[in-house]
Design an enzyme around this catalytic site. Structure first.
Site, short mmCIF file in Angstrom:
data_model
loop_
_atom_site.label_atom_id
_atom_site.label_comp_id
_atom_site.label_asym_id
_atom_site.label_seq_id
_atom_site.Cartn_x
_atom_site.Cartn_y
_atom_site.Cartn_z
N PRO A 96 -3.94 -2.68 7.39
CA PRO A 96 -4.64 -1.87 8.79
C PRO A 96 -4.37 -0.44 8.57
O PRO A 96 -3.36 0.00 8.39
CB PRO A 96 -3.74 -2.56 9.97
CG PRO A 96 -2.69 -3.52 9.43
CD PRO A 96 -2.82 -3.59 7.96
N GLY A 119 0.73 3.44 5.49
CA GLY A 119 0.21 4.13 4.50
C GLY A 119 -0.90 3.63 3.96
O GLY A 119 -1.38 3.83 2.76
N ALA A 171 -3.15 6.20 2.02
CA ALA A 171 -2.68 6.85 0.62
C ALA A 171 -2.65 5.39 -0.40
O ALA A 171 -3.02 5.49 -1.43
CB ALA A 171 -1.24 7.04 0.52
N ALA A 172 -2.60 4.11 0.16
CA ALA A 172 -2.73 2.98 -0.74
C ALA A 172 -4.16 2.72 -1.15
O ALA A 172 -4.55 2.44 -2.15
CB ALA A 172 -2.29 1.77 0.19
N ASP A 190 4.22 9.07 1.73
CA ASP A 190 3.36 7.72 1.63
C ASP A 190 2.76 7.78 0.22
O ASP A 190 2.47 6.39 -0.33
CB ASP A 190 2.19 8.04 2.56
CG ASP A 190 2.68 7.63 3.77
OD1 ASP A 190 3.80 7.51 4.25
OD2 ASP A 190 1.50 7.49 4.71
#
Ligand code: PMV
Length: 317
Positions: A100, A106, A109-110, A151
């Site tokens: 979410p 994060g 960034a993910a 992150d």
């Protein structure tokens, strides 16, 4: 078919958010139950991107009124292709999984990390850790302005990390702590929260620097507690860290409701995680076996989702 893949996951900050922006340490854990996997292939058509948030051809330039998640994913795609000079062939990149957005987990960034790694992998480019960091961080700057970089590491590293002054190292833990994450269901406001802390710092520099030092001491002690799996102590440290975050003005009543519910249900510790002003809390159970009850109590108190840091969904606890 030739393809490239890139993986990443959500993260939770156990201690040290906000003060980490000012050179103090922070501890972050991977949330393995919330992970992403991007797949990149070559195509004869246009550059195409499919993420959990949107699907479509990749615009050559950012468009002002695009939703933020679209802008960030496209920035990751463009920055990777431009900086690695991969413009010769068109690509199709799709991201599976869901973290979410705007919950302090994060997500930005993910998503960026998974896209960038898949594109590099497709072209058999081995990114150095510094290149990978810089590329993902370039997307984070669009999301947050002046991100600490935490992150970027925490969403790509499989183990808990100790982060300070732009660099991360693995943190030795005797045993994974029984952590769960509960979501208020409301977007957090990291940029606004960072601005609130900055304005407090400008108004009362001595006092706020001292609070950052206090958080740093709590984080140091938490690092030691983790090496000995002293979870009672760790929980108390998390609670003290949250008190300072409250004082800094980055909690809100929904976060407080969930934190109170977690503590009343017997958690060893509970605090907001990430930027705050909405988003999620991180809860430390006394024992693995307490996670199921804690998660039920949190849902009753209004949590929209609960995830275990180390497993599948909390329902499976
Ligand atoms: O809300 P998140 O997951 O982006 O975490 C922000 C953490 C802060 O310390 C508040 C900011 C930062 O850049 O480290």
């Amino acid at each position: 078919m030739v393809k490239g893949v890139g993986a990443s996951h959500a993260k939770t900050i156990l201690l040290g958010e906000h003060s980490v922006v000012y050179g103090r340490p922070a501890i972050a854990f991977p949330i393995r139950s919330l992970s992403l996997r991007a797949t990149a292939t070559f195509t004869d058509d246009e550059n195409y991107l499919a993420t959990p948030f949107h699907s479509g051809s990749v615009a050559d330039q950012p468009r002002g009124n695009d939703p933020l998640e679209k802008k960030l994913a496209e920035t990751a795609f463009r920055n990777a292709t431009q900086q690695l000079q991969l413009t010769a062939r068109k690509m199709n990149v799709s991201v599976d999984g869901y973290i979410p957005p705007a919950r302090g987990l994060g997500s930005s960034a993910a998503v960026a990390g998974a896209i960038i790694k898949a594109i590099a992998d497709l072209h058999k480019k081995k990114l150095s850790p510094a290149e990978q960091f810089e590329l993902i961080q370039s997307v984070e700057r669009v999301a947050h302005g002046t991100p600490s970089g935490l992150d970027v590491y925490a969403t790509s590293t499989e183990v808990p990390i100790w982060f300070q002054n732009g660099s991360a190292k693995p943190l030795q833990v005797l045993r994974d702590p029984p952590l769960l994450i509960a979501d208020t269901g409301l977007s957090g406001h990291t940029a606004e929260a960072v601005a609130i802390v900055r304005s407090k710092l400008e108004k009362k520099p001595g006092q706020v620097q001292k609070l950052f030092d206090d958080i740093a001491s709590l984080t140091e002690e938490a690092g030691s507690a983790l090496t000995r799996a002293e979870f009672e102590t760790l929980g108390e440290l998390m609670n003290k860290n949250h008190e300072i975050l409250q004082y800094l003005g980055v909690s809100d009543h929904r976060l407080e409701t969930l934190i109170t519910a977690a503590r009343n249900a017997g958690a060893a510790g509970a605090k907001l995680t990430g930027g705050g002003l909405g988003g999620c809390i991180v809860v430390l159970a006394r024992h693995e076996g307490d996670l199921k009850n804690l998660s039920e109590q949190l849902v009753l108190a209004g949590a929209k989702n609960v995830w275990l840091a180390n497993g599948a969904d909390a329902e499976a606890a």
